[in-house]
Design an enzyme around this catalytic site. Structure first.
Site, PDB file in Angstrom:
ATOM      1  N   CYS A 118      30.234  -1.170 -14.844  1.00 35.89           N
ATOM      2  CA  CYS A 118      30.440   0.163 -15.423  1.00 35.89           C
ATOM      3  C   CYS A 118      29.657   0.306 -16.726  1.00 35.89           C
ATOM      4  O   CYS A 118      29.805  -0.511 -17.636  1.00 35.89           O
ATOM      5  CB  CYS A 118      31.923   0.404 -15.676  1.00 35.89           C
ATOM      6  SG  CYS A 118      32.262   2.032 -16.395  1.00 35.89           S
ATOM      7  N   HIS A 225      24.992  -3.010  -7.555  1.00 37.24           N
ATOM      8  CA  HIS A 225      24.448  -1.661  -7.696  1.00 37.24           C
ATOM      9  C   HIS A 225      22.960  -1.785  -7.986  1.00 37.24           C
ATOM     10  O   HIS A 225      22.554  -2.506  -8.888  1.00 37.24           O
ATOM     11  CB  HIS A 225      25.153  -0.932  -8.841  1.00 37.24           C
ATOM     12  CG  HIS A 225      24.946   0.545  -8.823  1.00 37.24           C
ATOM     13  ND1 HIS A 225      23.699   1.126  -8.954  1.00 37.24           N
ATOM     14  CD2 HIS A 225      25.811   1.572  -8.692  1.00 37.24           C
ATOM     15  CE1 HIS A 225      23.808   2.435  -8.903  1.00 37.24           C
ATOM     16  NE2 HIS A 225      25.082   2.745  -8.737  1.00 37.24           N
ATOM     17  N   GLY A 294      28.996   5.892  -2.629  1.00 35.56           N
ATOM     18  CA  GLY A 294      29.714   6.377  -3.798  1.00 35.56           C
ATOM     19  C   GLY A 294      29.857   7.874  -3.818  1.00 35.56           C
ATOM     20  O   GLY A 294      30.605   8.464  -3.042  1.00 35.56           O
ATOM     21  N   ARG A 295      29.101   8.532  -4.693  1.00 38.94           N
ATOM     22  CA  ARG A 295      29.284   9.965  -4.932  1.00 38.94           C
ATOM     23  C   ARG A 295      29.021  10.828  -3.705  1.00 38.94           C
ATOM     24  O   ARG A 295      29.537  11.940  -3.601  1.00 38.94           O
ATOM     25  CB  ARG A 295      28.379  10.408  -6.078  1.00 38.94           C
ATOM     26  CG  ARG A 295      28.688   9.720  -7.384  1.00 38.94           C
ATOM     27  CD  ARG A 295      30.005  10.155  -7.980  1.00 38.94           C
ATOM     28  NE  ARG A 295      30.541   9.163  -8.904  1.00 38.94           N
ATOM     29  CZ  ARG A 295      31.639   9.344  -9.634  1.00 38.94           C
ATOM     30  NH1 ARG A 295      32.307  10.484  -9.528  1.00 38.94           N
ATOM     31  NH2 ARG A 295      32.068   8.408 -10.445  1.00 38.94           N
TER      32      ARG A 295
END
Length: 426
Positions: A118, A225, A294-295
């Site tokens: 993050c 990621h 993800g999004r």
């Protein structure tokens, strides 16, 4: 083991076996797909919605602060109802992580993940998230602590007393609440979610050095990621766009992990970042064990159904969305009334969901006894609260129609729902 391009048989949450088959452009093996942990998105109710869409996809919780988990273990236990779920922890104190890992293991999560990716400035200021990649030896200590917590919980077969917990890691205060006894079915995997780089640390050798520490800590899974993290004060949203995607860097890391040593041969690797089509998922699965979305899911949750369904079309999309809404409504209204759900045909919608979920949405449960009349002014008096996960998910049901005609009308319609009676009239 890192993927070699063939799908191996594995049990689905419903107990059925997956067929062995190669990934194809029109059918993605959903047991090799996961939904990324996303704050204010992958809460318990949103995961219920996603599970109704696909029974095989792996779901991840939001990042759970380790200290908050052990300080309120009863609440932490309530946010899992599905065995195919990964719990992600945030924190940098080994004692906090150790205790939280015990509780989450007893709750039944399949995997305990440490957030090392993050890029939020607030998270970085706390010394965790992507900031941990700059201190790999400390990250190793934290992962070892999680592993100790997992082992301790499995060995105990149930609740640990305050005395047992305190003696395992000196200096830990006792649990604030007792954890109900349970019997973990298996040893959860300990894993880490990382980035390919942080700020000016942006080369394969540096990344391998970080991962070396994680492998030495005994991780069984790496979610990577494919963007580096920028900790120079830009927002998490900007971090999802400004750093360039580099899937090749992740693929190179996968090859390095596979070759590193025999001890690491069973470490799985998940590719995260930019996976928003079936073609990208299939390509990633030629060398990665899993791909993480993800999004793209938040914009169109039904993509999970289209990925695993050959020749997906608009009619299938509409009919499936309506069916899912009907099931979700059934579960939701029963949960609000603290009843058990029995009249559902979906294998993922178990009879215990409603009782478990009601305990996680106390504010929403109170709404069932609150007037259904919306106040003329003042948001605070309304039964609906946008920060309550239950109502947040209800208002997102309109995204199920993304890509269909009148999609905007559906979004506006569901966004206006704020009372149980309005939900019941759907």
């Amino acid at each position: 083991m890192l993927a070699q391009g063939v799908i191996h048989a594995a049990s689905s949450p419903s107990g059925q076996e997956h067929e062995e088959h190669p990934a194809s452009a029109d059918r993605v093996p959903m047991h090799r797909v996961s939904v990324a942990p996303m704050m204010a998105w992958t809460d318990a109710w949103y995961r219920v919605l996603l599970r109704l869409i696909d029974r095989d996809v792996e779901l991840w919780t939001e990042m759970l602060p380790a200290a908050a988990v052990w300080r309120n273990p009863a609440k932490a236990r309530m946010v899992v109802w599905d065995a195919n779920t990964v719990a992600q922890l945030g924190g940098q104190d080994p004692d906090d992580l150790f205790r939280a890992a015990q509780i989450l293991t007893q709750a039944g999560y399949k995997e305990i993940n440490l957030n090392m990716g993050c890029p939020s400035p607030r998270v970085a200021s706390g010394g965790f998230g992507a900031q941990m990649m700059l201190s790999p030896s400390h990250a190793k200590e934290c992962l070892v602590a999680i592993g100790e917590g997992v082992s301790r919980a499995v060995a105990s077969g149930g609740a640990l007393s305050a005395a047992e917990t305190a003696t395992q890691r000196p200096g830990c205060p006792p649990f604030s609440q007792g954890v109900p006894p349970s019997s973990p079915a298996a040893m959860p995997v300990v894993s880490a979610k990382i980035r390919i780089g942080v700020d000016h640390h942006d080369d394969p050798q540096w990344l391998q050095g970080v991962v070396d520490h994680l492998l030495d800590a005994g991780v069984g899974h790496l979610a990577v990621h494919a963007r580096k993290a920028l900790l120079n004060g830009i927002s998490p949203r900007a971090n999802r766009k400004i750093p360039q995607l580099n899937h090749a860097r992740v693929e190179g890391l996968a090859q390095w992990v596979r070759q590193r040593q025999v001890a690491a041969s069973n470490v799985q690797l998940t590719l995260n970042g930019g996976i928003d089509t079936a073609e990208k998922a299939v390509h990633g699965l030629t060398w990665a064990d899993k791909v993480m979305i993800g999004r793209a899911v938040t914009r169109s949750p039904m993509m999970l159904a289209s990925l695993g369904t050959p020749h997906w079309n608009a009619d299938q999309h509409y009919q499936s969305a309506m069916h899912i809404i009907a099931q979700f409504k059934c579960l939701a209204l029963d949960a609000l009334a603290s009843k058990q759900t029995t009249d559902t045909t979906d294998p993922a919608a178990r009879a215990t969901i409603a009782a478990d979920m009601a305990a996680t949405t106390e504010a929403a449960a109170e709404a069932i006894t609150t007037t259904d009349e919306k106040p003329a002014t003042g948001r605070s008096a309304a039964p609906m609260r946008r920060d309550v996960p239950f109502w947040r998910t209800v208002q997102r049901l309109g995204t199920l129609f993304t890509g269909l005609p009148d999609a905007k009308r559906w979004r506006v319609h569901f966004a206006s729902i704020s009372t149980p009676s309005e939900l019941a009239r759907l």
